[in-house]
Structure formats: structure tokens, C-alpha cells
Design a protein around this motif. Sequence first.
Motif, short mmCIF file in Angstrom:
data_model
loop_
_atom_site.label_atom_id
_atom_site.label_comp_id
_atom_site.label_asym_id
_atom_site.label_seq_id
_atom_site.Cartn_x
_atom_site.Cartn_y
_atom_site.Cartn_z
N ILE A 117 43.20 52.26 62.46
CA ILE A 117 41.82 52.52 62.90
C ILE A 117 41.03 51.22 63.04
CG2 ILE A 117 39.63 53.64 62.34
CD1 ILE A 117 41.30 55.80 60.86
N ALA A 118 41.04 50.39 62.02
CA ALA A 118 40.28 49.13 62.09
C ALA A 118 40.86 48.22 63.17
CB ALA A 118 40.30 48.42 60.74
N LYS A 119 42.17 48.11 63.22
CA LYS A 119 42.81 47.26 64.22
C LYS A 119 42.42 47.69 65.63
CE LYS A 119 47.32 45.66 65.78
NZ LYS A 119 48.76 45.78 65.59
N ASN A 120 42.35 48.98 65.87
CA ASN A 120 41.98 49.50 67.19
C ASN A 120 40.49 49.39 67.48
OD1 ASN A 120 44.67 50.15 67.68
ND2 ASN A 120 44.43 52.24 66.93
N ASN A 121 39.71 48.96 66.50
CA ASN A 121 38.27 48.79 66.65
C ASN A 121 37.86 47.35 66.35
OD1 ASN A 121 36.86 51.53 67.18
ND2 ASN A 121 38.49 51.97 65.71
N LEU A 122 38.64 46.42 66.89
CA LEU A 122 38.36 44.98 66.77
C LEU A 122 38.23 44.51 65.33
CD1 LEU A 122 35.74 44.75 69.66
CD2 LEU A 122 38.21 44.27 69.79
N GLY A 123 39.05 45.12 64.45
CA GLY A 123 39.08 44.70 63.06
C GLY A 123 38.01 45.29 62.18
N VAL A 124 37.22 46.19 62.73
CA VAL A 124 36.12 46.81 61.96
C VAL A 124 36.46 48.28 61.73
CG1 VAL A 124 33.68 47.41 61.96
CG2 VAL A 124 34.42 45.23 62.94
N TYR A 125 36.38 48.70 60.48
CA TYR A 125 36.61 50.11 60.16
C TYR A 125 35.31 50.87 60.36
CZ TYR A 125 37.81 54.30 57.51
OH TYR A 125 38.03 55.61 57.13
N VAL A 181 37.28 59.56 54.16
CA VAL A 181 36.90 58.37 54.94
C VAL A 181 37.08 57.11 54.09
CG1 VAL A 181 34.95 57.17 56.04
CG2 VAL A 181 35.32 59.61 56.47
N ASP A 182 36.61 57.14 52.87
CA ASP A 182 36.74 55.99 51.97
C ASP A 182 38.21 55.69 51.68
OD1 ASP A 182 33.97 55.80 51.96
OD2 ASP A 182 33.74 56.66 49.95
N TYR A 183 39.00 56.73 51.48
CA TYR A 183 40.43 56.52 51.25
C TYR A 183 41.10 55.89 52.46
CZ TYR A 183 45.40 57.32 50.89
OH TYR A 183 46.76 57.13 50.91
N LEU A 184 40.78 56.37 53.65
CA LEU A 184 41.39 55.82 54.87
C LEU A 184 41.07 54.33 55.01
CD1 LEU A 184 40.89 58.70 57.44
CD2 LEU A 184 42.99 58.03 56.27
N ALA A 185 39.90 53.91 54.56
CA ALA A 185 39.54 52.49 54.60
C ALA A 185 40.51 51.65 53.79
CB ALA A 185 38.11 52.29 54.12
N THR A 186 41.08 52.25 52.74
CA THR A 186 41.99 51.49 51.86
C THR A 186 43.40 51.37 52.42
OG1 THR A 186 42.77 53.38 50.53
CG2 THR A 186 40.69 52.31 49.84
N ILE A 187 43.75 52.15 53.42
CA ILE A 187 45.12 52.10 53.96
C ILE A 187 45.20 51.42 55.32
CG2 ILE A 187 45.86 54.11 52.60
CD1 ILE A 187 45.86 55.70 55.32
N GLN A 188 44.15 50.71 55.70
CA GLN A 188 44.14 50.02 56.99
C GLN A 188 45.14 48.86 56.97
OE1 GLN A 188 42.40 51.34 59.75
NE2 GLN A 188 42.51 52.88 58.13
N ALA A 189 45.93 48.77 58.03
CA ALA A 189 46.90 47.68 58.16
C ALA A 189 46.16 46.35 58.34
CB ALA A 189 47.82 47.94 59.35
N PRO A 190 46.72 45.29 57.79
CA PRO A 190 46.06 43.98 57.94
C PRO A 190 46.07 43.48 59.37
CG PRO A 190 48.08 43.81 56.61
CD PRO A 190 47.91 45.22 57.00
#
Length: 134
Positions: free
Chosen positions: A67-75, A125-134
Amino acid sequence: MSLRKFAILAVSATLLSAPAIAEDQTPIVSGEDEFMWNCAECHGFGGRGDGPLAEALVTKPADLTQIAKNNLGVYPADLVFAMISGRQGVMGHQSFQMPRFWQRFQQTEGERGFDKPEVRIKAIVDYLATIQAP
């Protein structure tokens, strides 16, 4: 426009723009547990879209670690909240495949051991933030 209509619109706009829940509200059940019980069967236990039911679905579940990667590094937590709740349309969510969790969670709201829908969704939502790929 009457004053009453204006007041209703103003209050509605304020409520819709307010954060989903207070920052200090702690859910009864962890976001990870909510994810495992409600999302992992399709999105996979690691959130990569490879759950046990994924192959049976018409629309492949999203890899939620990207999710973050697909949004320019921002979750985008607010957008993710809107997608999970059903307030924001997402391919696959409007069909039988992906429930609108706001409605699903409202059915159990107030039952012993269940938080309000906004608390449960925010936990995911908070949990998904913790599993974002670097």
C-alpha cells in the motif's frame, strides 16, 4: 437555504471530516487479530493477496504489504480506512467478494467483546501500517 438546513449540513460535514476514532481509544481486540479473522482468508496471513480463498475469487485480492509503496512511500491511513469500511469504492469490495466491513461490524456492535465498527476498522488500518514492505 434555511438556517436549520445549513446547521444540519454543517454538522454533517464536521462529522464526516472528523478522525474515525480518538487517538487514545484502545480496541478490545488487536488489529492483527481482526485482520486474521476478517481479511486473511482472502488477503493471506501475511497480507500478500495469497489467502486460502484467493484463487476462488474473480478479482485477485490486493497485496496489502504494498500500500505505501504504491502511494509514493506514504501509507494513506484515511484512504485505507475508507476502503475497508466501504466508504471508498475499491475493485472487488462492492461485490460479494469483499464485504463492506462497516456494515458487517455494525451487526455485532454492542455485543459482548465487540468494539464499534470505527474502532475495529482503525485497528486493522493500524495493523496494516506495520506490515508495509520497505
